[in-house]
Design a protein around this motif. Structure first.
Motif, PDB file in Angstrom:
ATOM      1  N   GLY A  88       0.796  -1.231   0.000  1.00 31.87           N
ATOM      2  CA  GLY A  88       0.000   0.000   0.000  1.00 31.87           C
ATOM      3  C   GLY A  88       0.820   1.270   0.000  1.00 31.87           C
ATOM      4  O   GLY A  88       0.352   2.304   0.491  1.00 31.87           O
ATOM      5  N   LEU A  89       2.025   1.232  -0.560  1.00 32.12           N
ATOM      6  CA  LEU A  89       2.872   2.429  -0.566  1.00 32.12           C
ATOM      7  C   LEU A  89       2.273   3.513  -1.465  1.00 32.12           C
ATOM      8  O   LEU A  89       1.784   3.240  -2.561  1.00 32.12           O
ATOM      9  CB  LEU A  89       4.285   2.099  -1.041  1.00 32.12           C
ATOM     10  CG  LEU A  89       5.155   1.288  -0.079  1.00 32.12           C
ATOM     11  CD1 LEU A  89       6.508   0.980  -0.725  1.00 32.12           C
ATOM     12  CD2 LEU A  89       5.356   2.022   1.243  1.00 32.12           C
ATOM     13  N   ILE A  90       2.350   4.755  -0.987  1.00 27.54           N
ATOM     14  CA  ILE A  90       1.830   5.915  -1.702  1.00 27.54           C
ATOM     15  C   ILE A  90       3.003   6.829  -2.037  1.00 27.54           C
ATOM     16  O   ILE A  90       3.673   7.343  -1.133  1.00 27.54           O
ATOM     17  CB  ILE A  90       0.813   6.693  -0.839  1.00 27.54           C
ATOM     18  CG1 ILE A  90      -0.324   5.781  -0.374  1.00 27.54           C
ATOM     19  CG2 ILE A  90       0.264   7.900  -1.606  1.00 27.54           C
ATOM     20  CD1 ILE A  90      -1.184   6.407   0.724  1.00 27.54           C
ATOM     21  N   THR A 120       2.193   5.218   3.777  1.00 30.42           N
ATOM     22  CA  THR A 120       0.993   4.380   3.813  1.00 30.42           C
ATOM     23  C   THR A 120      -0.093   5.135   4.562  1.00 30.42           C
ATOM     24  O   THR A 120       0.187   5.985   5.418  1.00 30.42           O
ATOM     25  CB  THR A 120       1.235   3.027   4.506  1.00 30.42           C
ATOM     26  OG1 THR A 120       1.749   3.237   5.831  1.00 30.42           O
ATOM     27  CG2 THR A 120       2.191   2.158   3.707  1.00 30.42           C
ATOM     28  N   GLN A 121      -1.334   4.827   4.218  1.00 31.69           N
ATOM     29  CA  GLN A 121      -2.485   5.432   4.888  1.00 31.69           C
ATOM     30  C   GLN A 121      -2.691   4.722   6.223  1.00 31.69           C
ATOM     31  O   GLN A 121      -2.794   3.500   6.272  1.00 31.69           O
ATOM     32  CB  GLN A 121      -3.720   5.284   4.004  1.00 31.69           C
ATOM     33  CG  GLN A 121      -4.973   5.929   4.562  1.00 31.69           C
ATOM     34  CD  GLN A 121      -5.029   7.408   4.251  1.00 31.69           C
ATOM     35  OE1 GLN A 121      -4.641   7.837   3.171  1.00 31.69           O
ATOM     36  NE2 GLN A 121      -5.509   8.192   5.190  1.00 31.69           N
ATOM     37  N   HIS A 172      -1.030  15.659   4.175  1.00 34.31           N
ATOM     38  CA  HIS A 172      -1.877  14.469   4.356  1.00 34.31           C
ATOM     39  C   HIS A 172      -1.517  13.843   5.704  1.00 34.31           C
ATOM     40  O   HIS A 172      -0.649  12.963   5.777  1.00 34.31           O
ATOM     41  CB  HIS A 172      -1.647  13.488   3.213  1.00 34.31           C
ATOM     42  CG  HIS A 172      -1.835  14.086   1.859  1.00 34.31           C
ATOM     43  ND1 HIS A 172      -3.081  14.379   1.329  1.00 34.31           N
ATOM     44  CD2 HIS A 172      -0.930  14.474   0.915  1.00 34.31           C
ATOM     45  CE1 HIS A 172      -2.947  14.901   0.121  1.00 34.31           C
ATOM     46  NE2 HIS A 172      -1.654  14.979  -0.148  1.00 34.31           N
ATOM     47  N   GLU A 173      -2.165  14.272   6.757  1.00 34.47           N
ATOM     48  CA  GLU A 173      -1.729  13.920   8.107  1.00 34.47           C
ATOM     49  C   GLU A 173      -1.986  12.468   8.484  1.00 34.47           C
ATOM     50  O   GLU A 173      -1.497  12.007   9.504  1.00 34.47           O
ATOM     51  CB  GLU A 173      -2.358  14.867   9.112  1.00 34.47           C
ATOM     52  CG  GLU A 173      -1.849  16.303   8.938  1.00 34.47           C
ATOM     53  CD  GLU A 173      -2.197  17.208  10.102  1.00 34.47           C
ATOM     54  OE1 GLU A 173      -2.977  16.771  10.983  1.00 34.47           O
ATOM     55  OE2 GLU A 173      -1.683  18.333  10.143  1.00 34.47           O
ATOM     56  N   PRO A 204      -1.546   7.668  12.686  1.00 38.96           N
ATOM     57  CA  PRO A 204      -0.083   7.598  12.623  1.00 38.96           C
ATOM     58  C   PRO A 204       0.565   8.412  13.738  1.00 38.96           C
ATOM     59  O   PRO A 204      -0.005   9.408  14.211  1.00 38.96           O
ATOM     60  CB  PRO A 204       0.235   8.202  11.246  1.00 38.96           C
ATOM     61  CG  PRO A 204      -0.917   9.102  10.959  1.00 38.96           C
ATOM     62  CD  PRO A 204      -2.112   8.447  11.578  1.00 38.96           C
ATOM     63  N   VAL A 205       1.745   7.993  14.169  1.00 41.22           N
ATOM     64  CA  VAL A 205       2.488   8.710  15.203  1.00 41.22           C
ATOM     65  C   VAL A 205       3.209   9.889  14.548  1.00 41.22           C
ATOM     66  O   VAL A 205       4.000   9.704  13.619  1.00 41.22           O
ATOM     67  CB  VAL A 205       3.511   7.775  15.882  1.00 41.22           C
ATOM     68  CG1 VAL A 205       4.363   8.550  16.881  1.00 41.22           C
ATOM     69  CG2 VAL A 205       2.791   6.621  16.558  1.00 41.22           C
TER      70      VAL A 205
END
Length: 280
Positions: free
Chosen positions: A104-106, A217-218, A137-138, A222-223
């Motif tokens: 799922g890499l963006i 990745t979505q 894109h947080e 996320p930290v």
């Protein structure tokens, strides 16, 4: 059909052996691949790399780094821009997923923190782990870095080897010379510490040159962490300056995310301050 600039046929052929070695690499998952671009593409990319004095360079000039970036592919030569597009394209992203084991890499065409980079004589980049989420894109967590070196030549005596440090910052486990047409791929984590902290000794007018691209990745939650600069065991009195600059940059990172502060404006201020320091 594979791209015409990146030698994907060869990269895919090496995948079984390389992906296994990637997962086991010390001090964190990584691999070094030579001959990534076709010889013709590499020669054209080097010829089109913006000169040292190009007006589109923007400086990151503070205690922990002194380098310049260009994140606007529309200002690059046609081959350089096309190389970046192939490296952000579905075929290369699929290759990265197989190499790294991360699905799922963006790719990030906005090049948040990436793009073309150059570091001049005397420049450096202190050891650090990268910021962990995209600034726009947080929910994008940063997972993979690639660094494609675009130096026509790079003698060892010029320095600039990228140091890969263990998670406890006790030892450098590997060094990567920024040789032309060499690509470093590594998994980005909270402790993937790397940098080239010693001042470059290349001649005036030369630069350590690379194309940096980051893949995400979505994630639901996320930290978020800003770039985490760290001192080496032998850095002595510099440790305080590294710590103070890291905390100042963390504050800037938080303000940037909250208020949409422009990097361009801040980089202009840093460049002005750097010139004043040199005159003082």
């Amino acid at each position: 059909m594979s791209g015409t600039l990146v030698d994907l046929h060869r990269l895919r052929a090496e995948l079984p052996e390389r992906s296994a070695a990637y997962a086991e690499a010390d001090p964190f998952p990584h691999t070094v691949v030579d001959g990534v671009l076709t010889p013709e593409a590499f020669a054209a990319a080097v010829a089109q790399f913006p000169p040292v004095g190009d007006p589109f360079w923007r400086g990151y000039l503070h205690v922990n780094e002194t380098k310049y970036s260009n994140t606007s592919p529309d200002t690059w030569g046609a081959t350089l821009s096309a190389v970046a597009k192939e490296l952000c394209g579905p075929e290369f992203v699929a290759y990265l997923e197989q190499l790294t084991g991360i699905d799922g890499l963006i790719p990030d065409w906005s090049m948040d923190g990436g793009g073309l980079h150059q570091t001049l004589r005397g420049g450096h980049l202190n050891i650090h782990a990268d910021f962990s989420t995209h600034h726009v894109h947080e929910t994008w967590a940063r997972r993979v870095n690639i660094l494609l070196y675009l130096n026509e030549e790079w003698p060892a005596e010029w320095g600039g080897q990228l140091e890969l440090w263990d998670r406890d910052m006790t030892a450098c486990a590997a060094k990567v010379t920024p040789a032309g047409n060499r690509m470093l791929v590594f998994t980005t984590s909270l402790d993937s510490f790397h940098g080239h902290p010693d001042p470059l000794t290349c001649p005036e007018g030369q630069a350590r040159r690379s194309l940096a691209l980051y893949y995400f990745t979505q994630e639901a939650e996320p930290v978020r962490r800003s770039t985490n600069y760290r001192a080496r065991p032998g850095d002595g009195a510099k440790r305080v300056a590294i710590w103070a600059d890291r905390n100042a940059l963390d504050l800037y990172d938080r303000l940037k995310r909250r208020f949409g502060i422009s990097d361009t404006a801040v980089q202009s201020l840093l460049a002005r301050a750097s010139r004043l320091r040199r005159r003082g």
